[in-house]
Design an enzyme around this catalytic site. Structure first.
Site, PDB file in Angstrom:
ATOM      1  N   GLY A  39       0.601  -1.474   0.281  1.00 51.60           N
ATOM      2  CA  GLY A  39      -0.227   0.046  -0.002  1.00 51.60           C
ATOM      3  C   GLY A  39       0.719   1.155  -0.066  1.00 51.60           C
ATOM      4  O   GLY A  39       1.779   1.069   0.526  1.00 51.60           O
ATOM      5  N   GLU A  41       0.288   4.142   0.864  1.00 51.72           N
ATOM      6  CA  GLU A  41       0.036   4.638   2.012  1.00 51.72           C
ATOM      7  C   GLU A  41       1.188   4.574   2.517  1.00 51.72           C
ATOM      8  O   GLU A  41       1.649   5.682   3.655  1.00 51.72           O
ATOM      9  CB  GLU A  41      -1.408   5.628   1.913  1.00 51.72           C
ATOM     10  CG  GLU A  41      -1.994   6.262   0.921  1.00 51.72           C
ATOM     11  CD  GLU A  41      -2.496   5.533  -0.036  1.00 51.72           C
ATOM     12  OE1 GLU A  41      -2.718   6.021  -1.268  1.00 51.72           O
ATOM     13  OE2 GLU A  41      -2.196   4.144  -0.258  1.00 51.72           O
ATOM     14  N   TYR A 110      -3.806  -8.625  -7.715  1.00 50.74           N
ATOM     15  CA  TYR A 110      -4.749  -7.532  -7.371  1.00 50.74           C
ATOM     16  C   TYR A 110      -5.466  -8.189  -7.477  1.00 50.74           C
ATOM     17  O   TYR A 110      -6.171  -8.859  -8.000  1.00 50.74           O
ATOM     18  CB  TYR A 110      -4.711  -6.080  -7.506  1.00 50.74           C
ATOM     19  CG  TYR A 110      -3.475  -5.312  -7.800  1.00 50.74           C
ATOM     20  CD1 TYR A 110      -2.740  -4.940  -6.346  1.00 50.74           C
ATOM     21  CD2 TYR A 110      -2.714  -5.239  -8.879  1.00 50.74           C
ATOM     22  CE1 TYR A 110      -1.681  -4.044  -6.799  1.00 50.74           C
ATOM     23  CE2 TYR A 110      -1.640  -4.010  -8.926  1.00 50.74           C
ATOM     24  CZ  TYR A 110      -1.209  -3.720  -7.992  1.00 50.74           C
ATOM     25  OH  TYR A 110      -0.031  -3.076  -7.877  1.00 50.74           O
ATOM     26  N   ASN A 172       1.600   8.452  -8.197  1.00 51.05           N
ATOM     27  CA  ASN A 172       1.079   7.175  -7.678  1.00 51.05           C
ATOM     28  C   ASN A 172       0.622   6.467  -9.178  1.00 51.05           C
ATOM     29  O   ASN A 172      -0.109   5.484  -8.505  1.00 51.05           O
ATOM     30  CB  ASN A 172       0.993   7.380  -6.314  1.00 51.05           C
ATOM     31  CG  ASN A 172       2.067   5.862  -5.790  1.00 51.05           C
ATOM     32  OD1 ASN A 172       2.629   4.979  -6.730  1.00 51.05           O
ATOM     33  ND2 ASN A 172       2.608   6.428  -4.733  1.00 51.05           N
ATOM     34  N   ARG A 174      -1.795   4.504 -10.934  1.00 52.68           N
ATOM     35  CA  ARG A 174      -2.213   3.071 -11.310  1.00 52.68           C
ATOM     36  C   ARG A 174      -3.305   3.137 -12.275  1.00 52.68           C
ATOM     37  O   ARG A 174      -4.710   3.148 -12.006  1.00 52.68           O
ATOM     38  CB  ARG A 174      -2.863   1.950 -10.006  1.00 52.68           C
ATOM     39  CG  ARG A 174      -1.977   2.168  -9.173  1.00 52.68           C
ATOM     40  CD  ARG A 174      -1.333   1.767  -9.252  1.00 52.68           C
ATOM     41  NE  ARG A 174       0.165   0.764  -7.601  1.00 52.68           N
ATOM     42  CZ  ARG A 174       0.455   1.343  -7.668  1.00 52.68           C
ATOM     43  NH1 ARG A 174       1.019   3.197  -8.236  1.00 52.68           N
ATOM     44  NH2 ARG A 174       1.229   1.193  -6.169  1.00 52.68           N
ATOM     45  N   LYS A 232      11.497  12.905  -9.462  1.00 54.79           N
ATOM     46  CA  LYS A 232      11.706  12.214  -9.286  1.00 54.79           C
ATOM     47  C   LYS A 232      12.317  11.650 -10.805  1.00 54.79           C
ATOM     48  O   LYS A 232      12.255  11.431 -11.448  1.00 54.79           O
ATOM     49  CB  LYS A 232      11.603  10.686  -8.649  1.00 54.79           C
ATOM     50  CG  LYS A 232      10.496  10.605  -7.284  1.00 54.79           C
ATOM     51  CD  LYS A 232       9.615  10.100  -7.240  1.00 54.79           C
ATOM     52  CE  LYS A 232       8.186  10.450  -7.448  1.00 54.79           C
ATOM     53  NZ  LYS A 232       7.772   9.493  -6.548  1.00 54.79           N
ATOM     54  N   LEU A 233      13.131  11.623 -11.185  1.00 52.98           N
ATOM     55  CA  LEU A 233      14.232  11.341 -12.564  1.00 52.98           C
ATOM     56  C   LEU A 233      15.424   9.348 -11.919  1.00 52.98           C
ATOM     57  O   LEU A 233      16.044   9.383 -12.714  1.00 52.98           O
ATOM     58  CB  LEU A 233      14.963  11.946 -12.689  1.00 52.98           C
ATOM     59  CG  LEU A 233      14.939  14.091 -12.364  1.00 52.98           C
ATOM     60  CD1 LEU A 233      15.910  14.457 -12.380  1.00 52.98           C
ATOM     61  CD2 LEU A 233      13.810  14.150 -13.697  1.00 52.98           C
ATOM     62  N   GLY A 263       8.629   0.352  -4.423  1.00 48.04           N
ATOM     63  CA  GLY A 263       8.791   0.542  -3.170  1.00 48.04           C
ATOM     64  C   GLY A 263       9.502   2.149  -3.084  1.00 48.04           C
ATOM     65  O   GLY A 263       9.458   2.902  -2.150  1.00 48.04           O
ATOM     66  N   ASP A 266       8.014   5.668  -2.499  1.00 49.97           N
ATOM     67  CA  ASP A 266       7.183   5.793  -1.547  1.00 49.97           C
ATOM     68  C   ASP A 266       8.644   6.465  -0.912  1.00 49.97           C
ATOM     69  O   ASP A 266       8.916   7.117   0.462  1.00 49.97           O
ATOM     70  CB  ASP A 266       6.624   4.663  -1.100  1.00 49.97           C
ATOM     71  CG  ASP A 266       5.594   3.952  -1.635  1.00 49.97           C
ATOM     72  OD1 ASP A 266       4.634   5.144  -2.783  1.00 49.97           O
ATOM     73  OD2 ASP A 266       5.167   2.427  -2.077  1.00 49.97           O
TER      74      ASP A 266
END
Length: 296
Positions: A39, A41, A110, A172, A174, A232-233, A263, A266
């Site tokens: 998850g 979060e 999932y 994020n 999806r 983010k690169l 991950g 995150d």
């Protein structure tokens, strides 16, 4: 008069039990699995708690064995789970993940449709509890889970903005959870426009904004009100554009052997958010995010 805060960060999201294959190869060939939590979060919540922040997480779980295991894991990390609803009539979502050792994207299955968390709705938000946090971390995953989690995500951000709290948002993406790419782009960009700190990956940014450079992606969200955008690169680190520190680039941290990148984003978010809430500078925060992302 500003209300007093009881903890540092609140977040809403779906936790799933994660079963990771013990050996590489197709999931259907695996005979042993390791149990983990999953998850976006909850990954960030755990990271922030381990970095010493007081964190609260709100969600729904079933009372099944998976729900009990997830709740116990989050509580063991010192996270406030007082607003996690455990419902015997609902089931906890889970997923299978194949093992990879070469840095490629692992196969994932999932099993989350109709899960307890997908039934979360705006009425579940305890506004006083939420306002007792000084910061909200939101992602595009929770918003995409169901027709009721999107308005729940929007309402949580409205409450925190009205209370003068800061908000971070990680798109994020999806795509499989959305009705289509246009709908995903519209909703994610609406959520991002409500945040102070926006943390897209470059590929996400290209899809969401139509821009082809980190500078363009950052300008897009800065133009919609973000005080800080960090793009983010991957191995190249990250680019930032902010009110407080202008623009800049932070180098990535070398990783000798990339095993699995799931991950990493995150971890990056946990690093950036924790450092900013500690009062560190934007470059310091982005550097911490890059370091933790590389470690993840």
């Amino acid at each position: 008069m500003t209300e007093p805060t009881a903890f540092d960060v609140a977040t809403f999201g779906e936790a799933m039990l994660l079963l990771v294959a013990a050996e590489p190869g197709p999931i259907e060939h695996a005979t042993m699995f390791h149990r983990r939590t999953a998850g976006a979060e909850t990954n960030v919540a755990i990271g922030l708690a381990r970095l010493g922040l007081k964190v609260g997480w709100a969600s729904r779980l079933g009372t099944d064995s998976m729900g009990r295991a997830l709740l116990a894991t989050m509580q063991a990390e010192g996270i406030d789970c007082s607003h996690v609803i455990c419902d015997a009539a609902q089931r906890t979502g889970f997923q299978f993940k194949g093992r990879v050792i070469d840095g490629s994207d692992p196969p994932v299955e999932y099993h989350r449709k109709g899960s307890a968390a997908s039934h979360m709705r705006p009425e579940d938000i305890d506004e006083a509890w939420l306002r007792s946090a000084r910061h909200l971390h939101a992602t595009g995953v929770f918003a995409a889970v169901s027709d009721t989690t999107l308005p729940t995500a929007l309402r949580s951000m409205e409450i925190m903005r009205a209370a003068g709290r800061s908000i971070s948002f990680d798109p994020n993406l999806r795509p499989t959870l959305w009705a289509g790419e246009a709908r995903m782009r519209e909703c994610i960009n609406d959520l991002a426009a409500r945040a102070d700190w926006v943390l897209p990956g470059m590929e996400e940014g290209r899809l969401l904004t139509g821009e082809s450079t980190p500078e363009g992606v950052a300008r897009f969200y800065r133009g919609r009100g973000a005080k800080l955008v960090v793009v983010k690169l991957g191995p190249e680190g990250a680019y930032y554009d902010s009110d407080a520190a202008g623009t800049g680039h932070v180098e990535g941290f070398p990783v000798k052997e990339v095993v699995d990148t799931v991950g990493a984003g995150d971890g990056f978010a946990a690093g950036v958010v924790s450092a900013l809430l500690e009062g560190r500078s934007v470059p310091e925060a982005v550097r911490r995010g890059a370091w933790i992302g590389a470690r993840a």
